[in-house]
Design a protein around this motif. Structure first.
Motif, short mmCIF file in Angstrom:
data_model
loop_
_atom_site.label_atom_id
_atom_site.label_comp_id
_atom_site.label_asym_id
_atom_site.label_seq_id
_atom_site.Cartn_x
_atom_site.Cartn_y
_atom_site.Cartn_z
N UNK A 298 0.83 -1.21 0.00
CA UNK A 298 0.00 0.00 0.00
C UNK A 298 0.86 1.26 0.00
N UNK A 299 1.92 1.26 0.81
CA UNK A 299 2.79 2.43 0.89
C UNK A 299 3.51 2.69 -0.43
N UNK A 300 4.07 1.63 -1.01
CA UNK A 300 4.80 1.78 -2.28
C UNK A 300 3.88 2.21 -3.42
N UNK A 301 2.68 1.63 -3.44
CA UNK A 301 1.73 2.01 -4.49
C UNK A 301 1.33 3.47 -4.35
N UNK A 302 1.15 3.93 -3.13
CA UNK A 302 0.81 5.33 -2.90
C UNK A 302 1.91 6.25 -3.40
N UNK B 134 13.39 6.06 -11.15
CA UNK B 134 13.16 5.56 -9.79
C UNK B 134 13.45 6.62 -8.73
N UNK B 135 14.18 7.66 -9.09
CA UNK B 135 14.50 8.70 -8.10
C UNK B 135 13.26 9.52 -7.74
N UNK B 136 12.21 9.45 -8.56
CA UNK B 136 10.96 10.14 -8.25
C UNK B 136 10.27 9.53 -7.03
N UNK B 137 10.61 8.29 -6.68
CA UNK B 137 9.99 7.60 -5.55
C UNK B 137 10.61 7.98 -4.21
N UNK B 138 11.62 8.82 -4.24
CA UNK B 138 12.23 9.27 -3.00
C UNK B 138 13.58 8.65 -2.70
#
Length: 184
Positions: A85-89, A117-121
């Motif tokens: 859930x966290x990753x999908x968010x 992938x850097x957009x994911x933090x």
């Protein structure tokens, strides 16, 4: 007064078995070649998921791409539960909670890709580089185990299966997302 009681009872009657949930989230990075590039992609997935990814092999040889049969060309990771859930968010924030209608399958699953992938933090590392990845979400209901268990396996009834429109509605309700190109 009696009408209000009837309305409230019908509103309360939501079958808990019909409630949709995320069964799993699959992250995939297809590099197209084995070697150093693939190990760096595996490091990215390990940083993101916190678990070791699995390598996937090519099914057949494609000479124009320079891929041989059984050559390791991709890494993927399956995530379940709260972590999914966290990753999908986080991934949907990158997509600004907008998906196309074509992203949803007839069996009620959906997938999309991100370019960096850097957009994911994750912090950028020049030794690793930038990788894009695919997210694929499998939706299910309580009771789907009936079709997969070893003993007394049974079919899932047609009314209990997840359809495309139900998945779209779940996405719009849960994440307040927008589905583009939806038929009215």
């Amino acid at each position: 007064m009696a009408e209000e009681v009837k309305k409230s009872k019908t509103q309360e009657r939501v079958n808990p078995m019909k409630k949709l949930k995320i069964e799993k989230l699959v992250l995939n990075i297809c590099v197209g070649t084995s070697g150093d590039k693939l190990t760096r992609a595996a490091k990215v997935l390990e940083q993101l998921c916190g678990q070791t990814p699995v390598t996937s092999k090519a099914r057949y040889t494609v000479r124009t791409f320079g891929i041989r049969r059984n050559e390791k060309i991709a890494v993927h990771c399956t995530i379940r539960g709260q972590k999914a859930n966290q990753l999908l968010n986080r991934a949907l924030k990158v997509k600004e909670f907008e998906l196309k209608y074509q992203n949803f399958s007839e069996t009620g699953n959906f997938g999309f890709g991100i370019d960096e992938h850097i957009d994911l933090g994750i912090k950028y590392d020049p030794n690793i580089g930038i990788y894009g990845m695919d997210f694929y979400v499998v939706l299910g209901r309580a009771g789907f185990r009936v079709s997969r268990r070893k003993r007394t396996t049974n079919k899932i009834g047609i009314h209990h299966r997840v359809g495309k429109d139900e998945a779209v509605k779940w996405f719009e309700d849960t994440y307040e997302g927008v589905v583009l190109g939806k038929k009215a």
